[in-house]
Design a protein around this motif. Structure first.
Motif, mmCIF file in Angstrom:
data_model
loop_
_atom_site.group_PDB
_atom_site.id
_atom_site.type_symbol
_atom_site.label_atom_id
_atom_site.label_comp_id
_atom_site.label_asym_id
_atom_site.label_seq_id
_atom_site.Cartn_x
_atom_site.Cartn_y
_atom_site.Cartn_z
ATOM 1 N N UNK A 553 0.808 -1.217 0.000
ATOM 2 C CA UNK A 553 0.000 0.000 0.000
ATOM 3 C C UNK A 553 0.842 1.269 0.000
ATOM 4 N N UNK A 554 2.006 1.221 0.649
ATOM 5 C CA UNK A 554 2.873 2.391 0.685
ATOM 6 C C UNK A 554 2.280 3.569 1.421
ATOM 7 N N UNK A 555 1.384 3.302 2.394
ATOM 8 C CA UNK A 555 0.774 4.382 3.167
ATOM 9 C C UNK A 555 1.689 4.798 4.308
ATOM 10 N N UNK A 556 1.622 6.066 4.686
ATOM 11 C CA UNK A 556 2.451 6.553 5.787
ATOM 12 C C UNK A 556 1.974 6.002 7.128
ATOM 13 N N UNK A 576 -5.832 1.216 -3.682
ATOM 14 C CA UNK A 576 -6.325 -0.038 -4.240
ATOM 15 C C UNK A 576 -6.948 0.171 -5.619
ATOM 16 N N UNK A 577 -7.488 1.362 -5.876
ATOM 17 C CA UNK A 577 -8.033 1.645 -7.205
ATOM 18 C C UNK A 577 -6.937 1.532 -8.267
ATOM 19 N N UNK A 578 -5.717 1.958 -7.924
ATOM 20 C CA UNK A 578 -4.600 1.831 -8.863
ATOM 21 C C UNK A 578 -4.294 0.371 -9.165
ATOM 22 N N UNK A 579 -4.634 -0.503 -8.212
ATOM 23 C CA UNK A 579 -4.310 -1.923 -8.339
ATOM 24 C C UNK A 579 -5.395 -2.692 -9.079
ATOM 25 N N UNK A 580 -6.676 -2.440 -8.740
ATOM 26 C CA UNK A 580 -7.740 -3.287 -9.276
ATOM 27 C C UNK A 580 -8.825 -2.538 -10.053
ATOM 28 N N UNK A 581 -8.624 -1.263 -10.382
ATOM 29 C CA UNK A 581 -9.569 -0.539 -11.223
ATOM 30 C C UNK A 581 -10.929 -0.393 -10.576
ATOM 31 N N UNK A 582 -11.993 -0.778 -11.301
ATOM 32 C CA UNK A 582 -13.352 -0.581 -10.795
ATOM 33 C C UNK A 582 -13.906 -1.800 -10.071
ATOM 34 N N UNK A 583 -13.028 -2.685 -9.596
ATOM 35 C CA UNK A 583 -13.488 -3.905 -8.930
ATOM 36 C C UNK A 583 -14.345 -3.596 -7.705
ATOM 37 N N UNK A 584 -13.940 -2.618 -6.892
ATOM 38 C CA UNK A 584 -14.716 -2.306 -5.687
ATOM 39 C C UNK A 584 -16.114 -1.811 -6.048
ATOM 40 N N UNK A 687 -3.260 -31.087 10.178
ATOM 41 C CA UNK A 687 -2.799 -31.393 8.825
ATOM 42 C C UNK A 687 -2.125 -30.155 8.246
ATOM 43 N N UNK A 688 -1.297 -30.396 7.236
ATOM 44 C CA UNK A 688 -0.634 -29.284 6.568
ATOM 45 C C UNK A 688 -1.576 -28.630 5.569
ATOM 46 N N UNK A 689 -1.699 -27.324 5.639
ATOM 47 C CA UNK A 689 -2.512 -26.552 4.709
ATOM 48 C C UNK A 689 -1.598 -25.657 3.890
ATOM 49 N N UNK A 690 -1.691 -25.769 2.570
ATOM 50 C CA UNK A 690 -0.853 -24.960 1.683
ATOM 51 C C UNK A 690 -1.409 -23.535 1.597
ATOM 52 N N UNK A 691 -0.519 -22.541 1.659
ATOM 53 C CA UNK A 691 -0.915 -21.128 1.600
ATOM 54 C C UNK A 691 -0.076 -20.425 0.539
ATOM 55 N N UNK A 692 -0.738 -19.579 -0.246
ATOM 56 C CA UNK A 692 -0.046 -18.692 -1.176
ATOM 57 C C UNK A 692 -0.229 -17.257 -0.676
ATOM 58 N N UNK A 693 0.839 -16.492 -0.674
ATOM 59 C CA UNK A 693 0.779 -15.134 -0.120
ATOM 60 C C UNK A 693 1.532 -14.165 -1.023
ATOM 61 N N UNK A 694 1.065 -12.929 -1.030
ATOM 62 C CA UNK A 694 1.719 -11.857 -1.773
ATOM 63 C C UNK A 694 2.857 -11.276 -0.927
ATOM 64 N N UNK A 695 3.960 -10.886 -1.578
ATOM 65 C CA UNK A 695 5.039 -10.192 -0.858
ATOM 66 C C UNK A 695 5.853 -9.407 -1.875
ATOM 67 N N UNK A 696 6.666 -8.483 -1.384
ATOM 68 C CA UNK A 696 7.618 -7.761 -2.223
ATOM 69 C C UNK A 696 7.011 -6.992 -3.376
ATOM 70 N N UNK A 697 5.736 -6.585 -3.249
ATOM 71 C CA UNK A 697 5.044 -5.865 -4.310
ATOM 72 C C UNK A 697 4.597 -4.510 -3.781
ATOM 73 N N UNK A 698 4.693 -3.478 -4.610
ATOM 74 C CA UNK A 698 4.454 -2.121 -4.141
ATOM 75 C C UNK A 698 3.647 -1.321 -5.151
ATOM 76 N N UNK A 699 2.600 -0.622 -4.658
ATOM 77 C CA UNK A 699 1.849 0.326 -5.481
ATOM 78 C C UNK A 699 2.546 1.673 -5.392
ATOM 79 N N UNK A 700 2.908 2.243 -6.506
ATOM 80 C CA UNK A 700 3.662 3.507 -6.505
ATOM 81 C C UNK A 700 2.785 4.657 -6.030
#
Length: 700
Positions: A553-556, A576-584, A687-700
């Motif tokens: 998000x890059x928020x202060x 988030x609008x920069x990221x996903x357009x009119x999705x919201x 049991x083991x549950x597989x997870x996918x996660x976002x990281x290292x990504x930045x909205x300018x």
């Protein structure tokens, strides 16, 4: 020091700020080190010690009512001659400061006294019990006889604040003086690089020569211009570039074995060490440290690296000992030339002498080579044939060049979102099908079986098609602050919040503090160029946890209650609008239509948010909440939300207009509750549950 929301609180005298207001100053004011004035109670005190310059150093920690529910105050650092230093008698002494600098230091806002700073102290025992009609309080001013003592308004404010001091956590006299004594037992672990030994910890100061950021570690190459025989030999090639090797002399003028040419700027020889930084230290260097700056690193572990038997340094996060403190400090010039660290001055002087010597020796070597002249040139021109190793290297470089060109063309063809950037640009993006495909565990003497998860990181081209929770207001959640947070392997349990409340309440500190964190999911669709356009595109749900969301998000501001902080919510939606357009907009309309279908009043945001995600993700109701519409953070199972958000026909209605972008994805496993013993592959009932996660990504 007024208590927020209290109608009977006495206002601060004009020109003063609360500690909370100082911590909330805009970044540009912190960078300028704006001058502020503050009044606070002494919580901790480190008596003056000799600094590396001509002055002494003293540190005071202050509290006021604006942070009465917090465990840590704001630190005031003073570099003055010892005879001018303030005298503190114990906890509860009042300090009034005028014209003190606000700064960012070791990842936190602190205060730095200047020579023009007014420093006034009123001992706890000397604070009057009732308001005064004339300024008769026994203020002590430092430096002595330089400033007028505080007036009647400031004194009466301190009297009022003293009557509410029991609302803050201040240590006992015994605890306070014990800490002060311990602070004086300074063990200086500073060492020049030439003297470091393996399996020991040091404080080291040097110039950043080169920085290399990989998937798992931030490597910083540092030099203080002293030589160590156990360092890597970066030898000068004699042609303006450096070649690396282990042979030769420690200053790099005797040529080592022929190696691949690298862009090594110097110093040459065995004068630089590779430091491997992790956790918050790597993040700090990534954001604030530049090549050629001088830095001081604390508690660096020196040991032999895994390859080559050469010394390397390691600096990891150690919350249990340093409470998350950043142990990397960028050296900055003092306003007073005599206030600069003597060790830094000596290092800069060694640097100047080294480069003078290097330039002189380089000219001698080049002159000698030029004397050999035409014979060497003819020999070089005659050796045009490449050996097998060189041919392989040439083919590999050509292949990499073609891949890079192909990737650049694909990015241009896909019209990627230039508002989004991510780390590790040298990694080739892969498809979501490849990421989601389980790997096989090969067992000796038996058939292979699919692995429940793989610890791996990827880059991928994706576009966002959905998100969870369904309300943006629920993208932040809270948890109770715990005394066990310092333990890296602590993840709480089902009754964590209740236990922390009882533990805090029984100790007389009231209920435990709430900590707000970012936590939401993004459903992404494969946008890679190598997918079949006729087949359905692969989709994955990606978890975005607190640290990843801060980078994205890059928020202060940190996460907060979005139902109360409308300004933060607006800035969040804008990013988030920069990221996903009119999705919201589309999803909000979908929620409106859904509520209309059932012919009933629209559900509350709380009902929507709690039913939109499964209980396992952690949206359990709060049994003792003192605030409306707040959702606590669970100690995760991080089950994917895809089965509990709407239905397939509704999802088909979402057709957001947005651009694809490149992001970093990591895969790992967590332990989830499992009632079927046959499926419990992570221990009893787990049991083991597989997870996918976002990281290292930045909205300018």
């Amino acid at each position: 020091m007024s208590t927020p929301g209290s109608s009977q609180a006495l206002a601060l005298p004009p020109g003063f700020k609360t500690i909370e207001e100082i911590r909330s100053l805009p970044n540009e004011q912190i960078v300028r080190k704006v001058a502020v004035s503050v009044i606070g109670f002494v919580k901790d005190f480190m008596p003056p010690i000799q600094s590396r310059g001509t002055d002494h150093k003293c540190t005071i920690e202050l509290m006021d009512h604006s942070i009465q529910n917090e465990s840590y105050g704001i630190q005031v650092t003073i570099f003055w001659p010892e005879e001018k230093m303030p005298q503190i008698s114990g906890p509860g002494d009042v300090v009034l400061l005028r014209n003190v600098k606000a700064q960012m230091w070791s990842g936190a806002i602190s205060l730095l006294a200047r020579h023009t700073t007014e420093f006034h102290v009123l001992r706890a025992s000397d604070i009057p019990g009732a308001p005064l009609t004339a300024p008769k309080a026994r203020w002590q001013s430092f430096p002595p006889r330089k400033f007028q003592p505080p007036g009647l308004a400031e004194t009466n404010y301190v009297i009022w604040a003293k009557s509410h001091a029991n609302e803050m956590y201040l240590p006992s006299d015994h605890e306070f003086h014990e800490r002060s004594v311990q602070a004086m037992k300074v063990k200086d672990k500073f060492s020049l690089l030439k003297d470091v030994k393996p399996e020991r910890f040091y404080n080291i100061l040097g110039q950043v020569i080169k920085v290399h950021d990989t998937m798992n570690v931030m490597s910083v190459y540092l030099s203080d211009y002293t030589a160590n025989s156990d360092f890597y030999n970066n030898a000068w090639s004699g042609a303006g570039a450096a070649s690396e090797g282990r042979d030769g002399d420690e200053y790099g003028y005797t040529k080592s074995r022929s190696k691949d040419t690298k862009d090594w700027p110097g110093p040459f020889g065995k004068l630089s060490i590779q430091l491997n930084l992790y956790d918050e230290h790597a993040t700090f260097v990534r954001e604030y440290v530049k090549v050629k700056q001088w830095v001081l690193l604390s508690n660096v572990q020196i040991k032999y690296g895994k390859m080559g038997g050469l010394l390397e340094g390691y600096l990891r996060g150690d919350r249990q000992r340093f409470d998350g403190k950043i142990q990397v400090r960028v050296m900055e010039k003092s306003e007073d030339p005599d206030g600069n660290d003597v060790r830094w001055k000596e290092g800069v002087r060694r640097s100047l002498e080294y480069w003078k010597k290097h330039e002189a020796q380089k000219e001698d070597i080049l002159r000698e080579d030029d004397g050999l002249g035409n014979k060497r040139k003819a020999e070089d021109e005659g050796s045009s044939k490449l050996n097998s190793k060189q041919r392989r290297k040439e083919r590999r470089a050509e292949a990499e060049k073609k891949v890079a060109a192909s990737e650049a063309k694909a990015a241009e063809r896909m019209d990627l979102n230039d508002n989004v950037c991510c780390s590790f640009p040298d990694k080739t993006p892969v498809s979501l099908n490849e990421i989601a495909a389980p790997e096989t565990i090969v067992r000796q003497g038996g058939p292979g079986c699919p692995s429940p998860f793989t610890v791996r990181k990827y880059r991928a081209n994706v576009r966002i098609v959905n998100y969870a929770p369904e309300r943006i207001e629920d993208f932040s959640v809270w948890r109770r602050e715990s005394e066990y947070d310092m333990l890296s392997d602590y993840s709480g349990g089902e009754n964590t919040d209740v236990e922390e409340d009882m533990r805090s309440y029984s100790s007389g500190k009231g209920f435990a503090k709430k900590i707000w964190e970012w936590r939401f999911w993004l459903q992404v669709e494969d946008a890679s160029s190598n997918t079949n356009p006729k087949s359905p595109k692969k989709r994955l749900w990606l978890l975005v946890d607190n640290s990843s969301a801060q980078g994205l998000l890059g928020l202060d501001d940190d996460a907060a209650n979005l139902r109360k902080d409308s300004d933060l919510l607006a800035r969040l939606k804008e990013q988030l609008f920069k990221l996903w357009g009119d999705l919201e907009e589309q999803k909000s309309e979908l929620l409106r239509l859904r509520s209309k279908k059932v012919h009933s009043p629209p559900p509350s945001s709380f009902e929507l948010s709690t039913r939109s995600l499964p209980q396992k993700i952690g949206q359990q109701p709060d049994v003792d909440s003192d605030s409306e519409n707040e959702l606590p953070v669970s100690k995760p199972s991080k089950d994917c939300p895809e089965k509990s958000i709407g239905n397939d026909s509704e999802h088909g209605m979402l057709k957001p207009r947005n651009k694809a972008f490149t992001c970093c994805i990591q895969q790992y496993g967590v332990k989830a509750v499992e009632e079927d013993p046959a499926k419990a592959d992570a221990g009893e009932g787990r049991r083991w549950q597989r997870v996918f996660a976002l990281f290292g990504t930045n909205i300018k």
